[in-house]
Write a protein that holds these residues in place. Structure first.
Motif, PDB file in Angstrom:
ATOM      1  N   GLY A   1       0.440  -1.057   0.078  1.00  0.00           N
ATOM      2  CA  GLY A   1      -0.389  -0.298   0.053  1.00  0.00           C
ATOM      3  C   GLY A   1       0.564   1.328   0.485  1.00  0.00           C
ATOM      4  O   GLY A   1       0.254   1.939  -0.283  1.00  0.00           O
ATOM      5  N   LEU A   2       1.827   1.385   0.365  1.00  0.00           N
ATOM      6  CA  LEU A   2       2.786   2.023   0.286  1.00  0.00           C
ATOM      7  C   LEU A   2       3.425   3.047  -1.099  1.00  0.00           C
ATOM      8  O   LEU A   2       4.185   3.731  -1.356  1.00  0.00           O
ATOM      9  CB  LEU A   2       4.118   2.238   1.606  1.00  0.00           C
ATOM     10  N   HIS A   3       3.257   2.354  -2.200  1.00  0.00           N
ATOM     11  CA  HIS A   3       4.134   2.363  -3.445  1.00  0.00           C
ATOM     12  C   HIS A   3       2.938   2.686  -4.703  1.00  0.00           C
ATOM     13  O   HIS A   3       1.752   1.238  -4.350  1.00  0.00           O
ATOM     14  CB  HIS A   3       4.818   1.870  -3.420  1.00  0.00           C
ATOM     15  N   THR A   4       3.244   2.920  -5.495  1.00  0.00           N
ATOM     16  CA  THR A   4       1.854   2.974  -6.931  1.00  0.00           C
ATOM     17  C   THR A   4       2.511   1.762  -7.704  1.00  0.00           C
ATOM     18  O   THR A   4       4.035   1.747  -7.874  1.00  0.00           O
ATOM     19  CB  THR A   4       1.708   4.114  -7.378  1.00  0.00           C
ATOM     20  N   LEU A   5       2.167   0.852  -7.679  1.00  0.00           N
ATOM     21  CA  LEU A   5       3.323  -1.083  -7.822  1.00  0.00           C
ATOM     22  C   LEU A   5       2.026  -0.332  -9.571  1.00  0.00           C
ATOM     23  O   LEU A   5       0.924  -1.669  -9.388  1.00  0.00           O
ATOM     24  CB  LEU A   5       3.200  -1.913  -7.704  1.00  0.00           C
ATOM     25  N   ARG A   6       2.296  -1.113 -10.740  1.00  0.00           N
ATOM     26  CA  ARG A   6       1.896  -0.931 -11.759  1.00  0.00           C
ATOM     27  C   ARG A   6       2.994  -2.313 -12.868  1.00  0.00           C
ATOM     28  O   ARG A   6       3.707  -2.133 -12.512  1.00  0.00           O
ATOM     29  CB  ARG A   6       2.256   0.298 -12.738  1.00  0.00           C
ATOM     30  N   THR A   7       1.653  -3.206 -13.490  1.00  0.00           N
ATOM     31  CA  THR A   7       2.193  -4.186 -14.310  1.00  0.00           C
ATOM     32  C   THR A   7       3.696  -3.916 -15.240  1.00  0.00           C
ATOM     33  O   THR A   7       3.331  -2.802 -15.682  1.00  0.00           O
ATOM     34  CB  THR A   7       1.507  -5.222 -14.890  1.00  0.00           C
ATOM     35  N   GLY A   8       4.739  -4.579 -15.000  1.00  0.00           N
ATOM     36  CA  GLY A   8       6.511  -4.269 -15.506  1.00  0.00           C
ATOM     37  C   GLY A   8       6.857  -3.058 -15.255  1.00  0.00           C
ATOM     38  O   GLY A   8       7.880  -3.035 -15.054  1.00  0.00           O
ATOM     39  N   HIS A   9       6.631  -2.496 -14.036  1.00  0.00           N
ATOM     40  CA  HIS A   9       7.460  -1.737 -13.457  1.00  0.00           C
ATOM     41  C   HIS A   9       8.800  -2.545 -12.631  1.00  0.00           C
ATOM     42  O   HIS A   9       8.276  -3.302 -11.822  1.00  0.00           O
ATOM     43  CB  HIS A   9       7.232  -1.089 -12.292  1.00  0.00           C
ATOM     44  N   THR A  10      10.172  -1.985 -12.552  1.00  0.00           N
ATOM     45  CA  THR A  10      11.339  -2.774 -12.307  1.00  0.00           C
ATOM     46  C   THR A  10      10.706  -1.965 -10.390  1.00  0.00           C
ATOM     47  O   THR A  10      11.302  -0.568 -10.139  1.00  0.00           O
ATOM     48  CB  THR A  10      12.284  -2.290 -12.157  1.00  0.00           C
ATOM     49  N   VAL A  11      11.133  -2.811  -9.592  1.00  0.00           N
ATOM     50  CA  VAL A  11      11.348  -2.109  -8.162  1.00  0.00           C
ATOM     51  C   VAL A  11      12.928  -3.627  -7.585  1.00  0.00           C
ATOM     52  O   VAL A  11      13.152  -4.090  -7.676  1.00  0.00           O
ATOM     53  CB  VAL A  11       9.716  -3.221  -7.445  1.00  0.00           C
ATOM     54  N   VAL A  12      12.844  -2.689  -6.557  1.00  0.00           N
ATOM     55  CA  VAL A  12      14.000  -3.030  -5.721  1.00  0.00           C
ATOM     56  C   VAL A  12      13.018  -3.703  -4.100  1.00  0.00           C
ATOM     57  O   VAL A  12      12.046  -2.829  -3.501  1.00  0.00           O
ATOM     58  CB  VAL A  12      15.162  -1.842  -5.098  1.00  0.00           C
TER      59      VAL A  12
END
Length: 139
Positions: free
Chosen positions: A83-94
């Motif tokens: 809930g703390l980040h805007t996560l969209r399909t295909g985004h790279t995350v650490v």
């Protein structure tokens, strides 16, 4: 006040201070998300496999795909702090995962955000800038 520049300078200083407080608040919220993991964790990169979606009254969080563990297995899990980040399909995350249980994962940052520590430093600097500007305007 007979000096309009003083009013403008104080409003400008208040704006920078308020913005710094907002950045500090977001950074502390991000650090709280890292505390959900309970351990320092191992840092790795992953990508968002599925965006958050709503099915009827149920809200399903985003899922992150990453490689973890001694055998570099691929996991697909919902992060503890989704809930703390805007996560969209295909985004790279650490992400950071618990080495004892690689299925427990938190998102540290996305491609468009900074780490919570960087945000905390910037927020404190912005607050100091706003306060310093206010003191300079009054003196």
């Amino acid at each position: 006040m007979s000096q309009p520049w003083l009013t403008v300078a104080l409003l400008f200083a208040a704006g920078w201070t308020a913005f710094g407080i907002r950045v500090v608040h977001r950074a502390l919220r991000g650090r709280r998300g890292l505390r959900l993991l309970g351990v320092r964790g191992v840092r790795t990169e992953g990508d968002v496999a599925r965006s958050p979606r709503r099915e009827g009254a149920d809200l399903h969080p985003a899922q992150v795909r990453y490689q973890a563990g001694p055998h570099h297995q691929t996991y697909r899990r919902a992060p503890l702090n989704s809930g703390l980040h805007t996560l969209r399909t295909g985004h790279t995350v650490v992400v950071r995962y618990d080495p004892a249980d690689p299925r427990r994962v938190v998102v540290v940052r996305t491609r468009t955000t900074f780490t919570p520590m960087t945000n905390l430093v910037w927020g404190v600097l912005l607050c100091l800038f706003g306060v310093g500007l206010g003191v300079w305007a009054v003196v």
